[in-house]
Design a protein around this motif. Sequence first.
Motif, short mmCIF file in Angstrom:
data_model
loop_
_atom_site.label_atom_id
_atom_site.label_comp_id
_atom_site.label_asym_id
_atom_site.label_seq_id
_atom_site.Cartn_x
_atom_site.Cartn_y
_atom_site.Cartn_z
N GLY A 82 44.45 21.29 -52.05
CA GLY A 82 43.58 20.71 -52.93
C GLY A 82 42.18 20.98 -53.12
N ILE A 83 41.87 22.04 -53.58
CA ILE A 83 40.62 22.94 -53.68
C ILE A 83 40.24 23.28 -55.31
CG2 ILE A 83 39.49 24.61 -53.51
CD1 ILE A 83 40.68 25.51 -51.53
N ASN A 84 39.27 22.66 -56.14
CA ASN A 84 39.05 22.50 -57.71
C ASN A 84 38.62 23.58 -57.61
OD1 ASN A 84 39.33 19.78 -57.94
ND2 ASN A 84 36.95 19.81 -57.01
N LEU A 85 39.30 24.81 -58.45
CA LEU A 85 39.10 25.64 -58.42
C LEU A 85 38.30 26.18 -60.15
CD1 LEU A 85 39.88 28.69 -58.59
CD2 LEU A 85 41.73 28.27 -59.60
N ALA A 86 37.09 26.11 -60.47
CA ALA A 86 36.86 26.74 -61.62
C ALA A 86 36.92 27.76 -62.37
CB ALA A 86 35.74 25.96 -61.79
N ARG A 87 37.26 27.70 -63.76
CA ARG A 87 37.62 28.84 -65.00
C ARG A 87 36.38 28.57 -65.69
NH1 ARG A 87 44.42 29.88 -64.57
NH2 ARG A 87 45.20 28.43 -62.92
N ARG A 88 35.32 29.37 -66.16
CA ARG A 88 35.21 29.24 -66.75
C ARG A 88 34.01 31.03 -66.94
NH1 ARG A 88 32.35 25.00 -63.10
NH2 ARG A 88 31.87 26.51 -62.14
N PRO A 89 33.72 31.06 -68.05
CA PRO A 89 33.40 32.78 -68.52
C PRO A 89 31.84 32.76 -67.62
CG PRO A 89 33.04 30.99 -70.27
CD PRO A 89 32.81 30.54 -69.63
N ALA A 90 32.38 34.34 -67.31
CA ALA A 90 31.22 34.81 -66.11
C ALA A 90 30.10 35.87 -68.08
CB ALA A 90 31.33 35.40 -65.53
#
Length: 337
Positions: A82-90
């Motif tokens: 139940g962990i929110n995993l953010a996939r964003r550019p770095a």
Amino acid sequence: MTTSPPIVIIGAGVLGLCTAFELQRRGHAVRVIDPGAVNASLVAAGMVAPAMEAAIDNVPLEQAQLFRAGRDLWPDFAEAAGINLARRPAEWRGGDVGGIEARLSTLGFAARREGDRVVTDEDYQVEPAQAVPSLKKSLGDAVVQGRVSGVDHSGNLWRVFVGGETIEASAVVVATGAADAVAGLPTAAHDLVAAIQPIRGQIGVITQALTPHVVRGPGAYVAPMADGSVVGATMEPGSRDTAPDAATGERLMQAAWRVLNQTPELLEIEWRAGVRGASADGMPMAGPAPDAEGLFFALAPRRNGWLLGPLVAMIVADAVEGRAPSQEARALDPRRF
């Protein structure tokens, strides 16, 4: 598969909680002893960043591959916990852009040049303030508050002394961060824990959104966090001081403004400091402790606790179950020292 008595995990930072969750979802009974204090896992930006961490530190290819293996476990692990995993550019700005781009390519990470910056989509992020409670909620009553005063091993059982209570355990996982070695550990295990180097890290939490994704550069990074931003982070070997330092904060903010290429402005910043643990080679100790049946380590990830949490958990759980060690397990075996 179940274990009775339970497996006791000493410590409730990212490595301890991830290991407990992995063991529990495999059917093992677990008990997590949570000392209750704010730990370094909460004083963090939640970077799951194999590409940038590997390129910035110019690590060997084998270590970069291990970072990638840790990252690849996150989507399934996050969904289960139940962990929110953010996939964003770095992105990396300023400094040696060409060097960072070249190292990313050499280490096998996809990246692209966009003007005066290099961007990768291979790094993720979690929010510790959401992830830690989610893991504890998933573990339920298995998490108990208390401080371990010592352990003892007799026959096939361990005894863990928590306040005035004695907990019998089928196995013990030491996940105590940079804390002192627990009394009663066998000598070789005790010495390994005692040799862990404390590293102080300071970050700043800001209620204003400064960037939609992680931006890194010389001396600082800026990342999204909840409805605001987080600025970090120092690496101060040998220090256990968790009091925020104003001068350190000022240096970080000046570096952050340079990274963002923005004019400094007055912001309300909450500075936080935590103490991480690092082994002699900077990589975690995950798996069987030396010269001790039923004793395991989930320790010393340096600044990559969130990145490597599920991998450390898998390695420890496999070792508890007596499975043949993977390539990653052999690389992180505490007995390598």
